[in-house]
Design an enzyme around this catalytic site. Sequence first.
Site, PDB file in Angstrom:
ATOM      1  N   LYS A  45       0.378  -1.282  -0.438  1.00  0.00           N
ATOM      2  CA  LYS A  45       0.057  -0.211   0.086  1.00  0.00           C
ATOM      3  C   LYS A  45       0.990   1.301   0.446  1.00  0.00           C
ATOM      4  O   LYS A  45       0.349   2.405   0.864  1.00  0.00           O
ATOM      5  CB  LYS A  45      -0.545   0.027   1.546  1.00  0.00           C
ATOM      6  CG  LYS A  45      -1.748  -1.059   0.880  1.00  0.00           C
ATOM      7  CD  LYS A  45      -2.697  -0.808   2.160  1.00  0.00           C
ATOM      8  CE  LYS A  45      -4.119  -2.301   2.294  1.00  0.00           C
ATOM      9  NZ  LYS A  45      -3.741  -3.571   2.477  1.00  0.00           N
ATOM     10  N   VAL A  46       2.011   1.125  -0.386  1.00  0.00           N
ATOM     11  CA  VAL A  46       2.738   2.743  -0.664  1.00  0.00           C
ATOM     12  C   VAL A  46       1.796   3.544  -1.622  1.00  0.00           C
ATOM     13  O   VAL A  46       1.095   2.981  -2.241  1.00  0.00           O
ATOM     14  CB  VAL A  46       4.023   1.899  -1.491  1.00  0.00           C
ATOM     15  CG1 VAL A  46       5.195   1.127  -0.566  1.00  0.00           C
ATOM     16  CG2 VAL A  46       4.360   1.144  -2.697  1.00  0.00           C
TER      17      VAL A  46
END
Lengths: 271, 271
Positions: free
Chosen positions: B96-97
Site C-alpha cells: 500500500k505504498v
Amino acid sequence: MSLSFTEKWNQAISKNNSLVCVGLDTDPAQLPASVRAKADPVLYFNQQIIDATCDLVCCYKPNFAFYNALGASGFATLKRTLDYIPEDIPVLIDAKVGDMGNVAAQYARAFYEVLGCDALTVNPYMGHDCVAPFTAYQDRTTFLVCLTSNPGADDFEKQLMGNRPLYERVIAKAHEWNAANNIGLVFGATQPEHLAHFRSLAPDIPLLIPGVGAQGGSIELAVKNGCDARGAGILINSSRGILYASQDSDFAAAARQATLTLRDAINAHRP
Amino acid sequence: MSLSFTEKWNQAISKNNSLVCVGLDTDPAQLPASVRAKADPVLYFNQQIIDATCDLVCCYKPNFAFYNALGASGFATLKRTLDYIPEDIPVLIDAKVGDMGNVAAQYARAFYEVLGCDALTVNPYMGHDCVAPFTAYQDRTTFLVCLTSNPGADDFEKQLMGNRPLYERVIAKAHEWNAANNIGLVFGATQPEHLAHFRSLAPDIPLLIPGVGAQGGSIELAVKNGCDARGAGILINSSRGILYASQDSDFAAAARQATLTLRDAINAHRP
C-alpha cells in the site's frame, strides 16, 4: 527518560535556530565516484551529510523507499544512519504507510521500535483504525499525508467532499484523533494559498512542508503562511537541493552551504 | 519470456481450480514452538505453508509490514520466500505504498525489480503521477486500494465526493489510468452490496478481496457479486484463517485443509 519528538524538535529549532529538515533520500546513482567506492556508499554519504549539517537543522527525514531499493542491506543501512544521527536531532521516517489495524501495528513496531524513529508519515485514506496504532505511541508524532505538492493532488485531495476539499476533512479528522497531541500533517509548499487557510484551521498542528527545492515552492509563502504564532511549528524539507548541491568530492561542503542558505532564507521570513 | 501477472494468475486459476490467495502475513509471535526453534522461523514457516497449499491457490500475498517488523533480516526473508514460491503461482506484495513520482519509482524498483513480484498494492490518495511509476511496469498488475473492509472506510472512502463516494472516483480514475490494462483494485469483502455495484462499473478489472476470514465477510456474496462474467477475475485472500488454522506442529496440514475448505466454499458459488 528520552524526549518526545515534540520536545526534541523544539529544542533543535532553538539550538540550531533552524526550521530546516534534510531529506536523506539517498540515491546510489547520484553519488560522487569517490563515495561509490566505499563499502556502504549510502551510509558513508549520509554520515558525511549529517556531519556537515547537524548544527543547522531541526530534523532529518530519510525516505524509506530509497532504502528498500537497496535490497536486503537497505534496512541495516537505514538503521545505521539513524544510529549516527546525534541524539538531540529528531528523525522522521517518510514511509506514508497505511493499512488495517493489525498490519499497521506491525509497521508501528518496525518504525517506532525496531528502527526507533521519533516521527513517521502515514497515509490517512483508510481511516481512524488504521491511524490509531501509530498515534498509540504517544511520545512519537505521526504526520498524516494531507495536501501534497504534486499535480496528482487534483485527482482526490483537492476534490470537494461535501462543501470542502478532501484534504480539509483530513485536517478535521486529525483534530478529532489528536487526543494525545501527537499528530502532524504533510502539506506541500506548492500550495501556499491553501497553507494560510490550513494554519487558520489548525493553529497548533506541526507541519511537514516538502516541495521548496526541486519542486519550486516559495520559501517566503511557506514560512509566512505556515508558521505558528511562535514563528515555528513547521519543518521545511529539502532533499535533492542539499544532497546533490555538488556531485563532486566537495559534496559535503556544498550540502552545508545549501543548508545554511536555506536556513537563512527561511529565518528571514520568520515573524 | 516470462509471463505477465494476468497470464500467470489466469493459468493458476485454471490449473488449481481456485480463486484463493493465501496472505503470507507471518507473525513470529504466532508460530508453533517447533518452528520458533528454526534458524529463520518465518522463512521455514512460509516454506511449509507454500508446500502445503501451492496446488490449491491462484496467488500468494505477503504483507510487507510483517517483514519490516523483522528488522534487518526481513527483506532477505521476504526475498527467499518469493524465490521459494513455484514459478507458476504469481506473487502480489501488499505494501500500500504511495509517494511522489521520484520516490514511487524507487518503490517500483524495490518491489518489481529487486524483489521481483508480479503485482503490488498502491495507495491512490496522491493521484495519477504517484501511480504512473508502478503501472509503467506493463507486465505487472498494480492494485489500487479502493474500498477497504475496516470501520475507518467510513471516514473518507465512503464519503460523497460530488454525487458519488470517494471510492467510486478511485474506480473511475483506475479506468482512466488503465491504458496498459494492468490496474486492479482492492475491495473488502465486508462491503458486498458495494461490490455488486462495483462490478457493474468495472466488468473487467481484477479485484483483490480481503476480509472473508477473521473480518467476517460473506464468501457467497463476495463470489456472486465480485466475479467477472467468466466466473473469475477475483482473488479472495485469507491470511490468519489459513496460517494459524492450527498453532501446533500440524499447522501445515491444517493450513492445507483450511485452504481446501475455502477453495471449495468459493467454487460452490462461482457461476
